[in-house]
Enzyme design. Sequence first.
Site, PDB file in Angstrom:
ATOM      1  N   GLY A 128       0.824  -1.195   0.000  1.00 42.82           N
ATOM      2  CA  GLY A 128       0.000   0.000   0.000  1.00 42.82           C
ATOM      3  C   GLY A 128       0.866   1.255   0.000  1.00 42.82           C
ATOM      4  O   GLY A 128       2.061   1.214   0.314  1.00 42.82           O
ATOM      5  N   CYS A 129       0.238   2.380  -0.363  1.00 40.43           N
ATOM      6  CA  CYS A 129       0.986   3.635  -0.457  1.00 40.43           C
ATOM      7  C   CYS A 129       1.436   4.110   0.919  1.00 40.43           C
ATOM      8  O   CYS A 129       2.592   4.499   1.113  1.00 40.43           O
ATOM      9  CB  CYS A 129       0.152   4.697  -1.152  1.00 40.43           C
ATOM     10  SG  CYS A 129      -1.551   4.838  -0.564  1.00 40.43           S
ATOM     11  N   TYR A 130       0.543   4.071   1.896  1.00 38.51           N
ATOM     12  CA  TYR A 130       0.924   4.507   3.242  1.00 38.51           C
ATOM     13  C   TYR A 130       2.049   3.637   3.807  1.00 38.51           C
ATOM     14  O   TYR A 130       3.049   4.163   4.305  1.00 38.51           O
ATOM     15  CB  TYR A 130      -0.279   4.495   4.181  1.00 38.51           C
ATOM     16  CG  TYR A 130      -1.268   5.611   3.981  1.00 38.51           C
ATOM     17  CD1 TYR A 130      -0.891   6.945   4.146  1.00 38.51           C
ATOM     18  CD2 TYR A 130      -2.599   5.351   3.663  1.00 38.51           C
ATOM     19  CE1 TYR A 130      -1.805   7.979   3.987  1.00 38.51           C
ATOM     20  CE2 TYR A 130      -3.520   6.384   3.508  1.00 38.51           C
ATOM     21  CZ  TYR A 130      -3.123   7.690   3.671  1.00 38.51           C
ATOM     22  OH  TYR A 130      -4.037   8.709   3.524  1.00 38.51           O
TER      23      TYR A 130
ATOM     24  N   SER B 207       5.363   4.616   2.332  1.00 35.01           N
ATOM     25  CA  SER B 207       5.896   5.903   2.799  1.00 35.01           C
ATOM     26  C   SER B 207       6.366   5.835   4.242  1.00 35.01           C
ATOM     27  O   SER B 207       7.174   6.667   4.664  1.00 35.01           O
ATOM     28  CB  SER B 207       4.836   6.995   2.642  1.00 35.01           C
ATOM     29  OG  SER B 207       3.957   7.017   3.738  1.00 35.01           O
TER      30      SER B 207
END
Lengths: 351, 351, 351, 351
Positions: free
Chosen positions: D153-155, D158
Amino acid sequence: MNVAIVGATGYGGIQAVNLLKSNKNYKISYLGGNKSSGTKWSDNFPFINLESDNLIEKISIDRIADKANVALLCLPNGISSTLTRGLLEKGVKVIDLSADYRYKSLDQWKNIYSNEAKKYKRDDDDLCKEAVYGLPEINFNDISKARLIASPGCYPTSALIPLNPFLSQGIIDNEGIVIDSKSGTSGGGREPNQKSLFSECGDGLSAYGLINHRHTSEIEQIASFISGNDIELLFTPHLIPMTRGMHSTIYGRLRDPGLTSSDCRIILENYYRNYSHIRVLPVDIYPSTKWVKNTNEIHLSVKVDTRNGRVIILSVIDNLIKGQTGQAIQNLNLISGLPINNGLEMINHYP
Amino acid sequence: MNVAIVGATGYGGIQAVNLLKSNKNYKISYLGGNKSSGTKWSDNFPFINLESDNLIEKISIDRIADKANVALLCLPNGISSTLTRGLLEKGVKVIDLSADYRYKSLDQWKNIYSNEAKKYKRDDDDLCKEAVYGLPEINFNDISKARLIASPGCYPTSALIPLNPFLSQGIIDNEGIVIDSKSGTSGGGREPNQKSLFSECGDGLSAYGLINHRHTSEIEQIASFISGNDIELLFTPHLIPMTRGMHSTIYGRLRDPGLTSSDCRIILENYYRNYSHIRVLPVDIYPSTKWVKNTNEIHLSVKVDTRNGRVIILSVIDNLIKGQTGQAIQNLNLISGLPINNGLEMINHYP
Amino acid sequence: MNVAIVGATGYGGIQAVNLLKSNKNYKISYLGGNKSSGTKWSDNFPFINLESDNLIEKISIDRIADKANVALLCLPNGISSTLTRGLLEKGVKVIDLSADYRYKSLDQWKNIYSNEAKKYKRDDDDLCKEAVYGLPEINFNDISKARLIASPGCYPTSALIPLNPFLSQGIIDNEGIVIDSKSGTSGGGREPNQKSLFSECGDGLSAYGLINHRHTSEIEQIASFISGNDIELLFTPHLIPMTRGMHSTIYGRLRDPGLTSSDCRIILENYYRNYSHIRVLPVDIYPSTKWVKNTNEIHLSVKVDTRNGRVIILSVIDNLIKGQTGQAIQNLNLISGLPINNGLEMINHYP
Amino acid sequence: MNVAIVGATGYGGIQAVNLLKSNKNYKISYLGGNKSSGTKWSDNFPFINLESDNLIEKISIDRIADKANVALLCLPNGISSTLTRGLLEKGVKVIDLSADYRYKSLDQWKNIYSNEAKKYKRDDDDLCKEAVYGLPEINFNDISKARLIASPGCYPTSALIPLNPFLSQGIIDNEGIVIDSKSGTSGGGREPNQKSLFSECGDGLSAYGLINHRHTSEIEQIASFISGNDIELLFTPHLIPMTRGMHSTIYGRLRDPGLTSSDCRIILENYYRNYSHIRVLPVDIYPSTKWVKNTNEIHLSVKVDTRNGRVIILSVIDNLIKGQTGQAIQNLNLISGLPINNGLEMINHYP
């Protein structure tokens, strides 16, 4: 080909660095600036890699001539006129992104850019006459042979490319043309000013420069040249809460009211069939500025009101690329004998 | 005066609640919705206090008639036509914010709103003829006496108020009028749809509905009524990355090319001197949509190209207030015998 | 009560004019500015009516004292210190919106605002000690009796109101508090600066001032005062592409890990039950800054990680109202013996 | 290498087409979609050229297996699980961009994605166990050998890249980690939904999914794997009014409170010295999401509060590239035996 980027830390300069830095046909051999001189590129832009992390130098004709064959002048209006003759005399070709050489007559420039004319005493009407207006769709051959190119303004680019086929072929009336243009905020440049603050122009919209905007005269000069007649038109720019992008909505009257949207679409497509950066959209497809963001493309769409033969032409560009630095690099390609779109194939990362 | 707000959780309904909830002349006596029926107001909007935290009811003519003297119908096109005759027969006055009663002819509506016409079988041409177009600047007296008011669209409001003094007094040509309008995204409503996603319309701009937008016919109908002549014009809407606000840039030709910007400014100011919500700006001051955000005001500016007698008129409104619910409440005030701007003095919190 | 607004054309001044101009308890009797002095209000803001279209005067202690009982100083840091003693000596109460009197010790101010300290030679430690920190939720009674009020910064307001009930009652640990704040661009003021240009901060997000932001010390000073212990915390501000609004996400550890979200919600609600401008949301409802835009409200929400007794508290305010001028007017109300929220009931026009 | 892009018209699919279409190592041999099946690519995206203007086909395991060696599944959660076993059995490698194979235990997935678990009956715990979590900075070698990759996932991307060097080397405490993340709207996908409308999320900011967001468990699973201990942390996502970009602000406590910002910077730089897409910024330089927009880069910055040994780490990515499709293509490169960043050198067109 060694290229000097003069005015390296404004938006024009940043685009120039980004577009040239990985192009094998060119070497960025000089970066010039005033406020930023003495700093390194990476001090200003830690997020943009430059192979040799150049020092930004104080702007100097001699240094530019030592280091480069061509200079891209990305400077505020007026300053280019202090550099150009010196550069040309030393054999450096000049592509000027300001308005300094866009008029055939120095007097007209002095009249329209009166504030700059007070600050910079100019005496180079000969260069105004020599300079080629750098819109390749109109002056392809002259650009190729020029040593001084006046790269067009963003608004004129967005208006003249769609108007050109219709005006040059006499398809629309010369009278009553309306150009309603919308620009992102980056057109206002990187110098701090109140009206370009996010808090002032965010989440809102306004027109400015009605009737008297400087680009009205630039558009009229070229439109008159194209059509062979004196053209007066209405041009209204608007400031839109977006960073990049320009949309022009152009209204005219067909001389033959029987032409359909499809006919007009074919006129555009035929006229520009050799330009891969111009995309003529299917009838009833209207472009978003997002479609051309970060590219050198221009998208066109046309629609006719068959009740009365009025025509609407839409254009979208990225104001910092086809509206500014991308076009300058098309000019650079032409004077370098390279294909016009060399190194300008960029991805549009939608959305 | 007991007011029913029907379609309470759309943007029209929210504005109606906000504008009426602390107005002592009105009581919000009924909230209606379909998808939201059975929920309380505070379930939907925990941040907007409502004195009596009303339940949102399923939409019912009987319930509305039981509870209210006037109904504000804030509904998608077509649905109002299923409620209006029933409400009127029970003595409830109707202010309809949809397009259902904006045309004098039901056939024209069916022609233009053809999708809705398939879904909602209408047989109320008599009501179309009876309905008063709720633009107080044009129909002040008729509105005051009406029982059915068709509140105007946002684009027509932003175009007709500036055009009215010029058309009704024959100051500009009927031909060749161009209306280039720019709207915030809230005009697209609160129903999810792809083109109104932030990711799709943020940081970009596009035109839509060229020539054929539904509001073209609405504007032409009223402009023709004002001028006494059949008017065909060009209207182009654009979607702007901002939530609220509408800007129209209107181009016309003066019949007397000797008129100056100042003359035209006086024409506007004189015509609307009794309307405190209309502000005519000094010459060369151009409004931002931010200047009228969250107010019921319309700001106008006008500029003449003295070379050729062309005129540009600018207008800005908040599309959800003067362009929608604020205007509906002006209509409500008029049919209630109250001053037109009663309860509509809002602060514009710049920036 | 005659009020002087000093620094009238910045965002603080504009809000002050807007919030006071139709309040019958106050009369705006003086507008002061430096760059704008000699112009009229309407020259600067043609879209904001002011009953008597005041001239903006050069800032002068004598003139303020002649015309007003209270001065709202909406000025850049440092300037207030050149006016305050003079005003107080002439009997003018001062509400200072800058940081000049927020610290109990002049030395601390000089340390933190070192650039301003070089420019403005201050010798008013007595006034630093006298000034009351104008957060009514903490200093209600002292404010009512004060003649010099230091109105809090926007970030401290958004952090201290949610922390206050938990710190003052010892519900959370003093150690390890994290305040992650997000602000709209108007917090940067109306003076042109590059980082606040739309093109620079639009469509993007960045943190700034890590560890060392000036508001860290302001928050720590007041948090320590509240809790009775020296508190060190982490505060990180972020610049968000929106004009108005501030969101703080606050992380702490409960001393009693058995407390639930509902318990914590009740703690907040009980603590602030007398403050109508504070809204404690239901558990699992998280506020948007849009919910409080253009109002003086603060919305709070709280959630516990029951696995480990960590707590997250959210707050949203309008940074220019509760975060700045609205709060100053709450202070003005208190020193005037008026209800705290007199004249501050504004509509939130969602969306 | 023939690649199938399944779910071609969502944001994941669009990025995949854009990133692969001019990469000579791959051929886009199949485009699949459900709602869009039967249309051509150019019908959907007239502004994105595709050499062979593919038809978008109805999603079919057989067709994919006929046409491609690898499938990029850019689909809503749950659907991939209906395709994956079939594809693997036919020899097609799978890179799944959804959450379907991100957990080592199917039961955990069913627990967290409970709505999807009701709709899609899964029985592939073996594949959950086989799948490699596609974060190359952690699983470089395993990815290279995998036939089924769960792209993160993107979160989590990051958060985990900045945390990895600190957790894996035991430099920060396992307890009390706070991840405060801010995402652009494109993370919400291209399916219409009310909360992602421009009018709803523009010009405002809110948190969501406190404590319980699905990515909390994903981050905790991988963080625990990295550190060798069970880690519980606080993760709070926020929706920001920008289209692309993600910023995470991560708070932790150093085990050795004597470490400086510079020390921590060196830790990051050393750890990732072989990854050209990771840029560790100088101390006191804080990145904007604009710096990585339209690139596959991640920029990191770190700052220590030397008073108490707390550390703040910042990361920025483009949520649709390094946070989604760019990372999937890094995985594709690894399983193809190509350099990790092959074809991923994109220009960031600032501003």
